[in-house]
Write a protein that holds these residues in place. Sequence first.
Motif, PDB file in Angstrom:
ATOM      1  N   PRO A 105       4.639   6.521   2.586  1.00 51.57           N
ATOM      2  CA  PRO A 105       5.057   5.233   3.120  1.00 51.57           C
ATOM      3  C   PRO A 105       4.788   4.097   2.143  1.00 51.57           C
ATOM      4  CG  PRO A 105       2.966   5.874   4.099  1.00 51.57           C
ATOM      5  CD  PRO A 105       3.342   6.956   3.115  1.00 51.57           C
ATOM      6  N   GLU A 124       3.985   0.379   2.399  1.00 52.28           N
ATOM      7  CA  GLU A 124       3.597  -0.589   3.430  1.00 52.28           C
ATOM      8  C   GLU A 124       3.528  -1.979   2.824  1.00 52.28           C
ATOM      9  OE1 GLU A 124      -0.050   0.770   5.230  1.00 52.28           O
ATOM     10  OE2 GLU A 124       0.536   2.823   4.804  1.00 52.28           O
ATOM     11  N   ILE A 133      -2.397   7.969  12.703  1.00 45.89           N
ATOM     12  CA  ILE A 133      -1.527   9.141  12.599  1.00 45.89           C
ATOM     13  C   ILE A 133      -2.411  10.370  12.737  1.00 45.89           C
ATOM     14  CG2 ILE A 133      -0.051  10.465  11.034  1.00 45.89           C
ATOM     15  CD1 ILE A 133       0.813   7.736   9.819  1.00 45.89           C
ATOM     16  N   HIS A 182      -7.078   2.608  13.743  1.00 47.36           N
ATOM     17  CA  HIS A 182      -7.721   1.459  13.110  1.00 47.36           C
ATOM     18  C   HIS A 182      -6.833   0.242  13.322  1.00 47.36           C
ATOM     19  CE1 HIS A 182      -4.720   2.807  10.223  1.00 47.36           C
ATOM     20  NE2 HIS A 182      -4.676   1.543   9.788  1.00 47.36           N
ATOM     21  N   ASN A 195       0.812   5.152   0.315  1.00 47.34           N
ATOM     22  CA  ASN A 195       0.008   6.315   0.682  1.00 47.34           C
ATOM     23  C   ASN A 195       0.786   7.587   0.410  1.00 47.34           C
ATOM     24  OD1 ASN A 195      -2.300   5.015   1.650  1.00 47.34           O
ATOM     25  ND2 ASN A 195      -1.381   4.733   3.675  1.00 47.34           N
ATOM     26  N   ARG A 234       4.732  12.912   3.037  1.00 46.16           N
ATOM     27  CA  ARG A 234       5.279  11.597   3.411  1.00 46.16           C
ATOM     28  C   ARG A 234       4.632  10.516   2.564  1.00 46.16           C
ATOM     29  NH1 ARG A 234       3.250   7.787   7.114  1.00 46.16           N
ATOM     30  NH2 ARG A 234       4.798   6.217   7.697  1.00 46.16           N
ATOM     31  N   LEU A 292     -10.238   1.862   3.522  1.00 42.15           N
ATOM     32  CA  LEU A 292      -9.382   1.191   4.469  1.00 42.15           C
ATOM     33  C   LEU A 292     -10.027  -0.081   4.974  1.00 42.15           C
ATOM     34  CD1 LEU A 292      -6.786   2.945   6.087  1.00 42.15           C
ATOM     35  CD2 LEU A 292      -7.836   1.303   7.583  1.00 42.15           C
ATOM     36  N   LEU A 332       3.708   7.613  14.507  1.00 36.21           N
ATOM     37  CA  LEU A 332       2.717   6.534  14.423  1.00 36.21           C
ATOM     38  C   LEU A 332       2.247   6.274  15.853  1.00 36.21           C
ATOM     39  CD1 LEU A 332       1.340   4.391  12.608  1.00 36.21           C
ATOM     40  CD2 LEU A 332       3.273   2.882  13.095  1.00 36.21           C
ATOM     41  N   LEU A 335       0.863  -1.180   0.000  1.00 36.75           N
ATOM     42  CA  LEU A 335       0.000   0.000   0.000  1.00 36.75           C
ATOM     43  C   LEU A 335       0.899   1.229   0.000  1.00 36.75           C
ATOM     44  CD1 LEU A 335      -2.874   1.203   0.282  1.00 36.75           C
ATOM     45  CD2 LEU A 335      -2.579   1.050   2.750  1.00 36.75           C
ATOM     46  N   THR A 374       6.854  -0.937   7.110  1.00 38.22           N
ATOM     47  CA  THR A 374       6.620   0.330   6.420  1.00 38.22           C
ATOM     48  C   THR A 374       7.922   1.084   6.219  1.00 38.22           C
ATOM     49  OG1 THR A 374       4.419   0.492   7.391  1.00 38.22           O
ATOM     50  CG2 THR A 374       5.366   2.522   6.525  1.00 38.22           C
ATOM     51  N   ASP A 385      -5.402  -3.263  11.027  1.00 35.34           N
ATOM     52  CA  ASP A 385      -5.280  -3.640   9.622  1.00 35.34           C
ATOM     53  C   ASP A 385      -6.074  -4.888   9.277  1.00 35.34           C
ATOM     54  OD1 ASP A 385      -3.779  -1.438   9.267  1.00 35.34           O
ATOM     55  OD2 ASP A 385      -1.877  -2.460   8.959  1.00 35.34           O
ATOM     56  N   HIS A 411      -3.730   1.521  15.521  1.00 35.20           N
ATOM     57  CA  HIS A 411      -2.689   2.492  15.205  1.00 35.20           C
ATOM     58  C   HIS A 411      -3.255   3.574  14.308  1.00 35.20           C
ATOM     59  CE1 HIS A 411      -2.492  -0.597  12.024  1.00 35.20           C
ATOM     60  NE2 HIS A 411      -2.218   0.420  11.213  1.00 35.20           N
ATOM     61  N   TYR A 454       0.778  11.341   2.244  1.00 32.62           N
ATOM     62  CA  TYR A 454       0.205  12.256   3.232  1.00 32.62           C
ATOM     63  C   TYR A 454       0.794  13.644   3.025  1.00 32.62           C
ATOM     64  CZ  TYR A 454      -0.687   8.033   6.075  1.00 32.62           C
ATOM     65  OH  TYR A 454      -1.074   6.807   6.550  1.00 32.62           O
ATOM     66  N   ARG A 483       2.853  -5.961   3.088  1.00 36.02           N
ATOM     67  CA  ARG A 483       2.124  -6.970   3.850  1.00 36.02           C
ATOM     68  C   ARG A 483       2.105  -8.265   3.067  1.00 36.02           C
ATOM     69  NH1 ARG A 483      -0.851  -2.175   4.399  1.00 36.02           N
ATOM     70  NH2 ARG A 483      -1.349  -1.603   6.540  1.00 36.02           N
ATOM     71  N   ILE A 536      -4.319   9.460   9.545  1.00 38.94           N
ATOM     72  CA  ILE A 536      -5.195   8.309   9.366  1.00 38.94           C
ATOM     73  C   ILE A 536      -5.739   7.947  10.751  1.00 38.94           C
ATOM     74  CG2 ILE A 536      -3.267   6.653   9.523  1.00 38.94           C
ATOM     75  CD1 ILE A 536      -4.698   4.991   7.378  1.00 38.94           C
TER      76      ILE A 536
HETATM   77  O1  AKG Z   1       1.260   5.689   7.114  1.00 40.90           O
HETATM   78  C1  AKG Z   1       1.547   4.743   7.830  1.00 40.90           C
HETATM   79  O2  AKG Z   1       2.703   4.482   8.153  1.00 40.90           O
HETATM   80  C2  AKG Z   1       0.467   3.852   8.386  1.00 40.90           C
HETATM   81  C3  AKG Z   1      -0.747   3.795   7.518  1.00 40.90           C
HETATM   82  C4  AKG Z   1      -1.675   2.716   7.932  1.00 40.90           C
HETATM   83  O3  AKG Z   1      -1.812   2.428   9.075  1.00 40.90           O
HETATM   84  C5  AKG Z   1      -2.423   1.956   6.923  1.00 40.90           C
HETATM   85  O4  AKG Z   1      -2.379   2.309   5.743  1.00 40.90           O
HETATM   86  O5  AKG Z   1      -3.076   0.977   7.305  1.00 40.90           O
END
Ligand code: AKG
Length: 351
Positions: free
Chosen positions: A221, A223, A187, A59, A48, A219, A321, A80, A46, A71, A61, A185, A50, A225, A56
């Motif tokens: 990230p 991510e 932000i 929530h 993102n 920013r 999400l 975070l 993923l 990440t 995952d 977690h 920002y 998974r 965010i």
């Molecule tokens: O931006 C991040 O490092 C975390 C974002 C996040 O928690 C997510 O995309 O599920």
Amino acid sequence: MFACSSGGLPGPKGMVAEDLPVWLKSYGDQISELGIFEGKVPNHVLVNEYEPGQGIMPHEDGPAFYPTVSTISLGSHTLLDFYYHLNHSEAEIACGLQLNSAITPADTIIVPAKGGVSEESVSQQPCLGTDVPASLVENSSHSEKERETQLLTETSFENRHFLSLLLQPRSLVVVQDDMYKSHLHGIREAREDVITEHVANLHMVPEVSLGDTLRRHTRIPLEHRASAEVEDNSADGDTVFYPKIHHPQTCGVPAASVTILSAMDCDVHLVGHGIEPATDVNQTLPSVSSMKEVNNLETLLVDSCILLQQGAKHASHAENLLDISTGCHAASVSGSYGEAMERAFCLGCNR
Ligand SMILES: O=C(O)CCC(=O)C(=O)O
Ligand SMILES: [Fe+2]
């Protein structure tokens, strides 16, 4: 915020596999060499974006993924934040409140009380998937408004926040196990971050001190998974450039697992407004928001991009999400972002 999901589209029956772009896959292969996915290769990324001021909401995952996320932060630091879940201690209280407005008559409010509660009244107020604690009882001495205020205070994210991690540009953070499964977690939506004693990894960042204010920049990230449903055995294992140092850190949370690699360990960084994969400088991207202009990322964008409109991100991001994280349909999600997220999880998507 802009978000791209690559490596699999969440569908009703799990992930539908698709290839990761080569430059992105190389990081996943190297991350898998850390052993954090127990032999699995991350097959979902993923991306993102920002802008300062964006964040965010808290929530989790969700179970669609192996309980590890790594990440790589590019461009800017962020904080975070981690929160106790609603099902941690007073968790069910808020669940009861939210369900109350969602599925129970509007004039019935569940509130926490010092005294006990009969088993009967508990069983009449099921909190789907979780047991309502014996500390919940109707309290007729308070007005409905007062009770709601009391509940919202006791269950606010502010009160459940127990830890923050300072993620530097070019750092890699690994969140797994209990930290992944049992806590939320998020932000904060902020343009700058004040460093408080909540920042658990401050000792790893010598240039930053308690009380400092750090201004956020854009920013991005990455991510990584591993989806729970899709297996990927295609690691070729021929590229190794990090990590050089591994800093395990438990952050004082029992059985929780967080690992941070310091900034110098990740050989990938953001150049101007674009991502420069360390393995191929010719692939410098002008901007994540204009990925479609980059040939080798067409697949990424066309097949699996989830675009979150600026300004509309509260509602749409919650939905996306949820789709990404749990495979749940978010049709029932409404209200503000935080409430929506909590309610959706509470209603049984995830537990
Ligand atoms: O931006 C991040 O490092 C975390 C974002 C996040 O928690 C997510 O995309 O599920
Ligand atoms: Fe997340």
